[in-house]
Design an enzyme around this catalytic site. Structure first.
Site, mmCIF file in Angstrom:
data_model
loop_
_atom_site.group_PDB
_atom_site.id
_atom_site.type_symbol
_atom_site.label_atom_id
_atom_site.label_comp_id
_atom_site.label_asym_id
_atom_site.label_seq_id
_atom_site.Cartn_x
_atom_site.Cartn_y
_atom_site.Cartn_z
ATOM 1 N N HIS A 89 80.961 27.962 28.860
ATOM 2 C CA HIS A 89 79.576 28.434 28.999
ATOM 3 C C HIS A 89 79.377 29.330 30.228
ATOM 4 C CE1 HIS A 89 78.242 26.034 25.701
ATOM 5 N NE2 HIS A 89 78.463 24.881 26.294
ATOM 6 N N ASP B 271 84.768 24.033 19.965
ATOM 7 C CA ASP B 271 83.740 23.190 20.580
ATOM 8 C C ASP B 271 82.456 23.281 19.753
ATOM 9 O OD1 ASP B 271 83.155 22.003 23.656
ATOM 10 O OD2 ASP B 271 81.370 22.713 22.597
ATOM 11 N N HIS C 259 79.518 23.453 20.703
ATOM 12 C CA HIS C 259 78.554 24.346 21.340
ATOM 13 C C HIS C 259 79.161 25.748 21.473
ATOM 14 C CE1 HIS C 259 77.432 20.266 22.861
ATOM 15 N NE2 HIS C 259 76.275 20.694 22.395
ATOM 16 N N ASP D 225 83.509 17.699 20.612
ATOM 17 C CA ASP D 225 82.153 17.182 20.431
ATOM 18 C C ASP D 225 81.570 17.468 19.050
ATOM 19 O OD1 ASP D 225 82.308 19.805 21.290
ATOM 20 O OD2 ASP D 225 80.924 19.551 22.972
#
Length: 288
Positions: free
Chosen positions: A116, A152, A154, A232
């Site tokens: 991120h 991931d 996200h 995740d």
């Protein structure tokens, strides 16, 4: 041939009460990996990434900001010595790249994660974008076509921003949308390919989207693959609404190995108590 795991106990030395990005993500995984006999492992420790390597991906102002004692956002505190921790995490990715260039599979098992972090901003538990730093280092070392594969749950918004429209680099992200950080709904530029997955998508559909992204990555023809390995999207993860099972992560590892292209992986997210077993499943896939 043993699979190289790059880790360092110092990365468990910071935490915040109630924060999901906690030291046990690493310590419990190391404990399991040392106890298991399914995958032969060679252990290594990282060295800190240099300014030169970091500045391929980040601005000088961002590097200076990391040394200040002010939180970046509510999710991304200015922990004591976080710059050193982030440099070692990025250094682990660079060491994993070196292993891949030597023909060995490697997994960087360190924190903090990185995907991120943008060129000039720490966010979403991430301070330095380790996978982007390593991908750019691979290119600088002579790789002609570097692919970053991010599974991931996200979206790796920071990786996308750093690599956007850079020749010889491509980004493939499979992630839940809508979800944090709110990006990744469509492809961007000529080299950033996004595969959004709706919350609670049935597992066979989720896996089909992963397979499509893998097929398009293969068609890209990379000579190096950097994997942002986030766990995740697991059905039991508390931070998202994924539906994958342990065996899906083994299949992902098998798929990366099956590309027959030098590849390395780094840990991104994954916040369930089952994270160690999920990582081991992925490593079984990589190991073949």
């Amino acid at each position: 041939m043993a699979l190289t795991i790059i880790t360092d106990a110092r990365c468990t030395g910071y935490s915040a009460r109630g924060h999901p990005e906690r030291p046990a993500r690493i310590s419990a995984t190391v404990e399991l990996l040392k106890a298991q006999d399914q995958v032969a492992i060679a252990w290594a420790e990282p060295t800190a990434a240099s300014d030169d390597a970091i500045l391929r991906a980040h601005t000088p102002e961002h590097l200076e900001r990391l040394a200040t004692p002010f939180d970046f956002d509510a999710d991304t505190p200015a922990y004591p010595e976080i710059e050193a921790h982030a440099r070692r995490s990025a250094g682990g990715a660079l060491q994993a790249l070196a292993e891949a260039r030597a023909g060995r599979m490697a997994f960087s098992l360190l924190r903090p994660p990185g995907h991120h972090a943008t060129a000039d901003r720490a966010m979403g538990f991430c301070y330095l974008n380790s996978v982007a730093i390593a991908a750019l280092a691979a290119q600088a070392a002579g790789a002609r076509r570097v692919a970053v594969f991010d599974f991931d749950v996200h979206h790796g918004n920071g990786t996308e921003e750093i690599l956007l429209d850079k020749r010889g680099l491509a980004f493939f992200s499979i992630h839940q949308y809508p979800a944090y950080p709110g990006t990744g709904q469509t492809h961007r530029g000529g080299n950033c390919f996004n595969y959004p997955v709706a919350p609670a998508t049935p597992r066979p559909e989720y896996r089909a989207i992963l397979a499509k992204a893998l097929a398009e990555l293969k068609n890209y023809g990379p000579d190096m693959i950097a994997v942002s390995a986030g766990f995740d999207a697991y059905r039991g993860d508390p931070l998202a609404d994924g539906t994958l099972e342990e065996e899906d992560f083994q299949w992902l590892g098998e798929s990366i190995r099956g590309m027959s292209v030098p590849a390395f992986s780094i840990l991104e997210g994954g916040y369930s108590v089952d994270l160690p077993e999920l990582i081991l499943a992925y490593l079984r896939g990589l190991d073949g």
